[in-house]
Write a protein that holds these residues in place. Structure first.
Motif, PDB file in Angstrom:
ATOM      1  N   ARG A 116      40.365  55.064  48.902  1.00 45.95           N
ATOM      2  CA  ARG A 116      41.591  54.918  49.686  1.00 45.95           C
ATOM      3  C   ARG A 116      41.368  55.030  51.183  1.00 45.95           C
ATOM      4  N   SER A 117      40.162  55.350  51.613  1.00 44.73           N
ATOM      5  CA  SER A 117      39.907  55.661  53.022  1.00 44.73           C
ATOM      6  C   SER A 117      40.103  54.445  53.917  1.00 44.73           C
ATOM      7  N   ILE A 118      40.777  54.661  55.045  1.00 43.65           N
ATOM      8  CA  ILE A 118      40.837  53.673  56.110  1.00 43.65           C
ATOM      9  C   ILE A 118      40.166  54.297  57.336  1.00 43.65           C
ATOM     10  N   PRO A 119      39.625  53.493  58.251  1.00 45.17           N
ATOM     11  CA  PRO A 119      38.811  54.053  59.335  1.00 45.17           C
ATOM     12  C   PRO A 119      39.528  55.076  60.199  1.00 45.17           C
ATOM     13  N   HIS A 120      40.831  54.911  60.416  1.00 40.74           N
ATOM     14  CA  HIS A 120      41.583  55.797  61.296  1.00 40.74           C
ATOM     15  C   HIS A 120      41.565  57.248  60.800  1.00 40.74           C
ATOM     16  N   GLU A 121      41.519  57.436  59.488  1.00 40.85           N
ATOM     17  CA  GLU A 121      41.632  58.771  58.913  1.00 40.85           C
ATOM     18  C   GLU A 121      40.460  59.671  59.271  1.00 40.85           C
ATOM     19  N   VAL A 122      39.286  59.075  59.524  1.00 35.55           N
ATOM     20  CA  VAL A 122      38.092  59.866  59.824  1.00 35.55           C
ATOM     21  C   VAL A 122      37.576  59.609  61.240  1.00 35.55           C
ATOM     22  N   ASP A 123      38.409  59.015  62.095  1.00 35.49           N
ATOM     23  CA  ASP A 123      38.088  58.760  63.499  1.00 35.49           C
ATOM     24  C   ASP A 123      36.982  57.727  63.658  1.00 35.49           C
ATOM     25  N   TRP A 124      36.843  56.792  62.702  1.00 28.59           N
ATOM     26  CA  TRP A 124      35.766  55.813  62.741  1.00 28.59           C
ATOM     27  C   TRP A 124      36.050  54.659  63.693  1.00 28.59           C
ATOM     28  N   LEU A 125      37.236  54.635  64.301  1.00 27.88           N
ATOM     29  CA  LEU A 125      37.480  53.626  65.329  1.00 27.88           C
ATOM     30  C   LEU A 125      36.707  53.937  66.616  1.00 27.88           C
ATOM     31  N   ARG A 126      36.106  55.119  66.705  1.00 36.64           N
ATOM     32  CA  ARG A 126      35.277  55.472  67.862  1.00 36.64           C
ATOM     33  C   ARG A 126      34.111  54.504  68.009  1.00 36.64           C
ATOM     34  N   THR A 127      33.431  54.252  66.917  1.00 39.28           N
ATOM     35  CA  THR A 127      32.118  53.600  66.988  1.00 39.28           C
ATOM     36  C   THR A 127      31.967  52.374  66.108  1.00 39.28           C
ATOM     37  N   ALA A 128      32.802  52.212  65.093  1.00 36.36           N
ATOM     38  CA  ALA A 128      32.541  51.188  64.079  1.00 36.36           C
ATOM     39  C   ALA A 128      33.547  50.055  64.061  1.00 36.36           C
ATOM     40  N   VAL A 129      34.596  50.123  64.884  1.00 36.51           N
ATOM     41  CA  VAL A 129      35.650  49.106  64.867  1.00 36.51           C
ATOM     42  C   VAL A 129      35.900  48.627  66.291  1.00 36.51           C
ATOM     43  N   HIS A 130      35.931  47.311  66.472  1.00 31.22           N
ATOM     44  CA  HIS A 130      36.253  46.710  67.766  1.00 31.22           C
ATOM     45  C   HIS A 130      37.659  46.140  67.668  1.00 31.22           C
ATOM     46  N   LEU A 131      38.570  46.680  68.462  1.00 29.64           N
ATOM     47  CA  LEU A 131      39.983  46.325  68.341  1.00 29.64           C
ATOM     48  C   LEU A 131      40.346  45.019  69.046  1.00 29.64           C
ATOM     49  N   GLU A 132      39.440  44.447  69.803  1.00 31.24           N
ATOM     50  CA  GLU A 132      39.773  43.253  70.573  1.00 31.24           C
ATOM     51  C   GLU A 132      39.083  41.994  70.070  1.00 31.24           C
ATOM     52  N   LYS A 133      38.326  42.095  68.977  1.00 32.01           N
ATOM     53  CA  LYS A 133      37.651  40.920  68.435  1.00 32.01           C
ATOM     54  C   LYS A 133      38.610  40.145  67.526  1.00 32.01           C
ATOM     55  N   GLY A 134      38.139  39.013  67.039  1.00 27.85           N
ATOM     56  CA  GLY A 134      38.970  38.176  66.185  1.00 27.85           C
ATOM     57  C   GLY A 134      39.166  38.746  64.799  1.00 27.85           C
ATOM     58  N   CYS A 135      39.722  37.946  63.938  1.00 27.14           N
ATOM     59  CA  CYS A 135      40.090  38.392  62.592  1.00 27.14           C
ATOM     60  C   CYS A 135      38.857  38.639  61.725  1.00 27.14           C
ATOM     61  N   TYR A 136      38.978  39.590  60.828  1.00 27.39           N
ATOM     62  CA  TYR A 136      37.979  39.875  59.808  1.00 27.39           C
ATOM     63  C   TYR A 136      38.730  40.511  58.650  1.00 27.39           C
ATOM     64  N   ARG A 137      38.094  40.620  57.537  1.00 27.41           N
ATOM     65  CA  ARG A 137      38.764  41.177  56.366  1.00 27.41           C
ATOM     66  C   ARG A 137      39.190  42.618  56.633  1.00 27.41           C
ATOM     67  N   GLY A 138      40.465  42.914  56.401  1.00 33.47           N
ATOM     68  CA  GLY A 138      41.008  44.252  56.625  1.00 33.47           C
ATOM     69  C   GLY A 138      41.537  44.475  58.022  1.00 33.47           C
ATOM     70  N   GLN A 139      41.402  43.475  58.907  1.00 37.34           N
ATOM     71  CA  GLN A 139      41.805  43.647  60.302  1.00 37.34           C
ATOM     72  C   GLN A 139      43.302  43.898  60.452  1.00 37.34           C
ATOM     73  N   GLU A 140      44.109  43.319  59.584  1.00 39.17           N
ATOM     74  CA  GLU A 140      45.556  43.493  59.697  1.00 39.17           C
ATOM     75  C   GLU A 140      45.949  44.958  59.537  1.00 39.17           C
ATOM     76  N   THR A 141      45.341  45.641  58.576  1.00 39.59           N
ATOM     77  CA  THR A 141      45.634  47.061  58.391  1.00 39.59           C
ATOM     78  C   THR A 141      45.142  47.879  59.576  1.00 39.59           C
ATOM     79  N   VAL A 142      43.954  47.567  60.067  1.00 39.01           N
ATOM     80  CA  VAL A 142      43.418  48.285  61.227  1.00 39.01           C
ATOM     81  C   VAL A 142      44.381  48.189  62.403  1.00 39.01           C
ATOM     82  N   ALA A 143      44.845  46.978  62.699  1.00 38.93           N
ATOM     83  CA  ALA A 143      45.743  46.780  63.836  1.00 38.93           C
ATOM     84  C   ALA A 143      47.103  47.432  63.601  1.00 38.93           C
ATOM     85  N   ARG A 144      47.627  47.313  62.378  1.00 40.74           N
ATOM     86  CA  ARG A 144      48.959  47.858  62.109  1.00 40.74           C
ATOM     87  C   ARG A 144      48.987  49.372  62.243  1.00 40.74           C
ATOM     88  N   VAL A 145      47.999  50.037  61.651  1.00 43.86           N
ATOM     89  CA  VAL A 145      47.978  51.498  61.727  1.00 43.86           C
ATOM     90  C   VAL A 145      47.679  51.955  63.150  1.00 43.86           C
TER      91      VAL A 145
END
Length: 404
Positions: free
Chosen positions: A244-273
């Motif tokens: 059930r883990s999403i990156p936001h829950e464990v602070d993984w947007l620090r190093t493993a997620v780029h919020l300004e790149k194009g679409c990828y699988r799961g990107q909609e949830t990343v942006a919405r949360v």
């Protein structure tokens, strides 16, 4: 069932360094290497001051070659990899269509291929998933775990030209395009944890470790690495992530997620949360009561603690990592429900010594004080301001509706 959810049967691995005098084998995701070599406190102190080498040969390694590899990996994973320079470390996630973490890997390129370092039991499923995603692109994917081994060093820096390929863990820093839920860099405990993984041919593992010992470094086990990882709030795929883990829950947007790149699988949830805030759960650091002679194991349930010290009501989370730190004592990481008060005293209840079927064993109940990693409001440091009134149920903290 996804590759990450599927339990892959891998042949047992045993490092040649387990033959060292005093070596005690690790278990769980660290099986195959030493938990310690007879003096875990001294080993941990040596690693903390930068004077130790760690056998990390149980990790998995995937190699991706071909001229299209950068753009291809950029398009299908969470990180900006389109123009990754040689010997520049980053990390990336493979998410499900719903945004759940399926794979995580340290990423570094040598100019000819991109190397992904992950948990051993994720290497084959990750390579298989990547291979299915190649289509007509000029990429070649190979699980090279049997040929390459990782050595851990308490060093903060990329590998230099002429040195073996190295992945530097820059966890405490916020990468370009990322954001943070946890502490800023200057206050982050991970700033005190230099760490990198050096890739060497597997047949050279013992010799490379011996060379570092000859230079004065001590050989340490995973007791040391896990204690310092937990202290640094560093999430680990093999410990702190479930289906059930999403990156936001464990602070993984620090190093493993780029919020300004194009679409990828799961990107909609990343942006919405990220935009709305309040991920369903949050990572906490736990100071565990050190007066008990045993500690609960990962998977133990976390409860709010009543005034009399007993668990209250239903479980509010799960203990995901536990360690004995040479200065802090017993510590752990847990994932708890977002609405657990940040000042609540907690208690961890688990069973130790049970057999493979879960029978027998001793129940342990350990008091725990939480230290906030991801805040209860689930708002990142740079969440966009809402453009207008939110939908009913998403405004006040008490009106949260499930996003997933």
């Amino acid at each position: 069932m996804t590759d990450a959810q599927q339990t892959e049967t891998t042949r047992p691995y045993a490092s040649p360094l387990l033959a060292r005098h005093g070596a005690v084998a690790a278990t769980g995701p660290d099986a195959g290497v030493a938990w310690h070599y007879g003096d875990p406190v001294a080993e941990q102190r040596a690693l903390a001051r930068g004077g130790a080498v760690v056998d990390q040969s149980h990790l998995g390694v995937v190699r991706v070659a071909g001229p299209d590899r950068h753009r291809w990996l950029h398009d299908i994973t969470s990180q900006h990899l389109a123009d990754l320079p040689p010997r520049t470390s980053t990390e990336t996630l493979v998410l499900s269509p719903q945004g759940h973490v399926e794979h995580a890997a340290g990423v570094v390129d040598d100019g000819e291929a991109t190397w992904l370092i992950t948990e051993r039991d994720h290497a084959a499923p990750l390579a298989a998933w990547l291979d299915r995603m190649r289509f007509m692109l000029r990429v070649e994917v190979a699980d090279v775990t049997d040929d390459w081994a990782a050595i851990g060093e308490a060093v903060a820096g990329e590998g230099a030209e002429g040195e073996p390929l190295t992945w530097w863990d820059t966890w405490s820093r916020v990468a370009a395009g990322g954001t943070r839920y946890g502490p800023p860099e200057a206050e982050h405990p991970g700033m005190q944890r230099p760490w990198r993984l050096v890739l060497v041919p597997r047949e050279r593992l013992a010799a490379e470790v011996a060379a570092r010992e000859a230079a004065g470094w001590r050989l340490a086990g995973t007791w040391a690495t896990e204690a310092l990882r937990v202290e640094a709030y560093r999430p680990r795929l093999g410990r702190d992530v479930d289906h059930r883990s999403i990156p936001h829950e464990v602070d993984w947007l620090r190093t493993a997620v780029h919020l300004e790149k194009g679409c990828y699988r799961g990107q909609e949830t990343v942006a919405r949360v990220h935009n709305l805030g309040r991920p369903p759960r949050r990572l906490v650091f736990l100071h565990l009561d050190g007066s008990v002679h045993v500690l609960p194991e990962p998977g133990a349930e976390v409860f709010v603690r009543r005034a009399d010290g007993a668990p209250e009501g239903r479980a509010v989370g799960t203990l995901t990592s536990v360690a004995r730190h040479h200065e802090l004592g017993p510590v752990g990481l847990a994932v708890v429900k977002r609405n657990v008060p940040e000042d609540a005293e907690l208690v961890v209840v688990g069973t130790i010594g049970a057999d493979a079927e879960g029978a027998g064993g001793e129940q342990v109940t350990v008091a725990a004080a939480q230290e906030v990693v991801v805040p209860g409001d689930g708002v990142s440091a740079d969440r966009p301001q809402p453009r207008g009134p939110l939908a009913r149920g998403l405004g006040a903290p008490g009106g949260h509706q499930s996003l997933l």
